[in-house]
Design a protein around this motif. Structure first.
Motif, PDB file in Angstrom:
ATOM      1  N   LEU A  62       1.428  -1.923  -6.587  1.00  0.00           N
ATOM      2  CA  LEU A  62       1.558  -0.792  -5.659  1.00  0.00           C
ATOM      3  C   LEU A  62       0.170  -0.166  -5.545  1.00  0.00           C
ATOM      4  O   LEU A  62      -0.283   0.544  -6.452  1.00  0.00           O
ATOM      5  N   VAL A  63      -0.492  -0.473  -4.439  1.00  0.00           N
ATOM      6  CA  VAL A  63      -1.914  -0.149  -4.323  1.00  0.00           C
ATOM      7  C   VAL A  63      -2.085   1.300  -3.856  1.00  0.00           C
ATOM      8  O   VAL A  63      -1.522   1.703  -2.832  1.00  0.00           O
ATOM      9  N   GLY A  64      -2.854   2.035  -4.621  1.00  0.00           N
ATOM     10  CA  GLY A  64      -3.071   3.447  -4.294  1.00  0.00           C
ATOM     11  C   GLY A  64      -2.158   4.363  -5.093  1.00  0.00           C
ATOM     12  O   GLY A  64      -2.330   5.581  -5.066  1.00  0.00           O
ATOM     13  N   LEU A  87      -2.446  13.542  -1.598  1.00  0.00           N
ATOM     14  CA  LEU A  87      -2.216  12.618  -2.714  1.00  0.00           C
ATOM     15  C   LEU A  87      -1.225  11.525  -2.319  1.00  0.00           C
ATOM     16  O   LEU A  87      -0.399  11.720  -1.443  1.00  0.00           O
ATOM     17  N   PRO A  88      -1.311  10.351  -2.981  1.00  0.00           N
ATOM     18  CA  PRO A  88      -0.375   9.266  -2.673  1.00  0.00           C
ATOM     19  C   PRO A  88       1.062   9.654  -3.036  1.00  0.00           C
ATOM     20  O   PRO A  88       1.280  10.442  -3.958  1.00  0.00           O
ATOM     21  N   PRO A 131       0.838  -1.208   0.000  1.00  0.00           N
ATOM     22  CA  PRO A 131       0.000   0.000   0.000  1.00  0.00           C
ATOM     23  C   PRO A 131       0.868   1.251   0.000  1.00  0.00           C
ATOM     24  O   PRO A 131       1.878   1.321   0.698  1.00  0.00           O
ATOM     25  N   ILE A 132       0.484   2.250  -0.788  1.00  0.00           N
ATOM     26  CA  ILE A 132       1.240   3.500  -0.864  1.00  0.00           C
ATOM     27  C   ILE A 132       0.613   4.513   0.093  1.00  0.00           C
ATOM     28  O   ILE A 132      -0.603   4.702   0.109  1.00  0.00           O
ATOM     29  N   SER A 133       1.446   5.171   0.874  1.00  0.00           N
ATOM     30  CA  SER A 133       0.966   6.147   1.870  1.00  0.00           C
ATOM     31  C   SER A 133       0.770   7.516   1.232  1.00  0.00           C
ATOM     32  O   SER A 133       1.173   7.751   0.093  1.00  0.00           O
TER      33      SER A 133
END
Ligand SMILES: CC(=O)N[C@H]1[C@@H](OP(=O)(O)OP(=O)(O)OC[C@H]2O[C@@H](n3ccc(=O)[nH]c3=O)[C@H](O)[C@@H]2O)O[C@H](CO)[C@@H](O)[C@@H]1O
Ligand SMILES: C=C(OP(=O)(O)O)C(=O)O
Length: 421
Positions: free
Chosen positions: A254-256, A232-233, A19-21
């Motif tokens: 890479l989710v997000g 935004l990511p 997951p991308i923060s």
């Protein structure tokens, strides 16, 4: 706090999803924007990082009320009762200088410690100061502090930047939103983080034309309202994990991620042989079997290849087939990772602003340490590709900008753990 280090045992493939923060470099100016209004600014998708804690601490001591929840913060600056940003906070994080524009715009004065040099270069703030001067502020340097005063408030002005600066664009965009009259920012930065800040300011009632272009026109308002905005990511975190897959091999979603903020990076990755495909949830990165190939890359302001991914790209090139010339045009001293990578067997020669990387078949694990954020993560990536054990020391740099890095990488199969002394 106990000294911590990260231990990586290479070299296996990565598979699964990460997951991308939220973006650190968007979150920091957005937090500073909380000083522009007496109403509540709510930020969602807030990354959990040391720098975010420092920035919230800074605006809190200016008078902001902070209510923090998981991945979100409510900032209410009903009053500003202290316009000084002290050395002890500013020295930890250069982005602290972003409170300067909002404080002068709202209060007519601010005292902000000069950030000083850091590992990647001298990083002056002259463009921030010249811009504020053009808007009518008087700037004095006293005892290492910038003292900016504009008792009658800031006035709109035409400001043409001699070269692109992300921070100066952000500082002056915020200042102009509360100034009297029209401000033109010419040769402005166009980074996605600037667009995020501008979009949040628009939600707060600012009037800005030309968002995402090199010429922004801002008509100042007397007052800005509160808003709710989702950060935004992080495109740099995304690019870092994409390169991790390139380095280690495998296939990871890479989710997000927002591939449209990484076009220059994806183009480079594709040229090296790393496959990147957009997916409905983000992007998919794959490297199977063969070695990547060396490509020449120059860092540039957006939409060019970002300096914040230069060290990670160097690791990818370190094990490529053939040679790569990497030229750093943004910061004058951003090759601090080179001697450490050399200790792991990389073949890199630096000539001025360029590094010639001759790919080797395998890197070898070693104890290493780095003096800045992106150099530190590049050593983690090198560890993923290396034979044996790599110990990355001084990982507080990593905690400034990468959320749960060991957890995210071990979830896709990396043998990585965080140890305390
Ligand atoms: C918190 C944040 O968002 N940090 C990013 C931001 O840093 P930051 O905003 O500090 O970077 P700038 O774009 O301002 O710096 C670009 C170049 O301009 C120089 N300069 C800048 C301002 C000035 O007044 N005078 C001057 O000479 C700098 O030293 C540097 O050589 O953009 C950089 C370039 O994409 C990124 O590497 C950083 O991760
Ligand atoms: C250089 C960076 O950050 P800062 O500008 O806060 O030092 C970075 O994010 O890589």
């Amino acid at each position: 706090m106990a000294l911590q280090r990260i231990v990586i045992r290479g070299a296996g493939e990565l598979r699964g999803e990460i997951p991308i923060s939220g973006a650190k470099n968007a979150a920091l100016p957005l937090i500073a924007a909380g000083l522009l209004t007496d109403q509540t600014l709510t930020l969602d998708n807030l990354p959990e990082l040391a720098d975010i804690g420092s920035m919230l601490g800074l605006i809190e001591q200016h008078g902001a009320g902070i209510v923090r929840g998981p991945r979100h913060v409510e900032i209410t600056t009903a009053r500003i009762d202290n316009t000084t940003a002290p050395y002890d906070i500013v020295r930890k994080m250069r982005a602290s200088v972003l409170v300067l524009g909002p404080l002068v715009a709202r209060m007519g004065e601010a005292k902000v410690s000069l950030p000083g040099g850091c590992a990647i270069g001298t990083r002056p703030v002259d463009l921030h100061l010249k811009g504020l001067e053009a808007m009518g502020a008087k700037i004095e340097l006293v005892d290492g502090y910038v003292h900016a005063t504009a008792p009658k408030g800031l006035k709109g002005a035409t400001i043409r930047f001699p070269f692109v600066s992300v921070g100066a664009t952000e500082n002056l965009l915020m200042a102009a939103s509360l100034a009297d009259g029209e401000t033109i920012l010419d040769n402005a930065a166009r980074e996605p983080e600037i667009i995020d800040l501008a979009n949040c300011l628009l939600a707060m009632g600012a009037e800005i034309e030309g968002v995402g272009t090199e010429r922004m026109v801002i008509r100042g308002k007397k007052w800005l309202r509160g808003a709710r905005y989702s950060i935004l990511p992080d495109r740099i975190e995304t690019g870092t994990y994409a390169m991790a897959v390139g380095v280690a091999g495998g296939a990871v979603e890479l989710v997000g991620a927002r591939p449209e903020t990484l076009e220059g990076v994806i183009e480079v990755l594709n040229r090296t042989g790393v496959e990147v495909t957009p997916t409905p949830r983000g992007m998919f990165v794959k490297r199977n079997g063969s070695r990547v190939v060396g490509v020449d890359v120059m860092t540039q302001p957006y939409p060019g290849f970002p300096t914040d991914l230069q060290a990670q790209l160097m690791v990818l090139m370190a094990t490529a087939e053939g040679a790569a010339m990497i030229t750093e045009t943004i910061f004058e001293n951003r090759f601090m990772h080179v001697p450490e990578l050399a200790r792991m067997g990389a073949n890199v020669t630096v000539h001025g602003a360029s590094a010639l990387v001759r790919g080797v078949k395998r890197l070898k694990g070693a104890p290493v340490m780095a003096t800045d954020l992106r150099a530190s993560i590049s050593l983690v990536l090198a560890g993923l590709a290396a034979e044996g054990e790599t110990v990355v020391n001084r990982i507080y740099h990593l905690d400034r900008g990468y959320e749960r890095v060991a957890e995210k990488l071990s979830a896709v199969g990396a043998k990585i753990e965080r140890l305390a002394d």
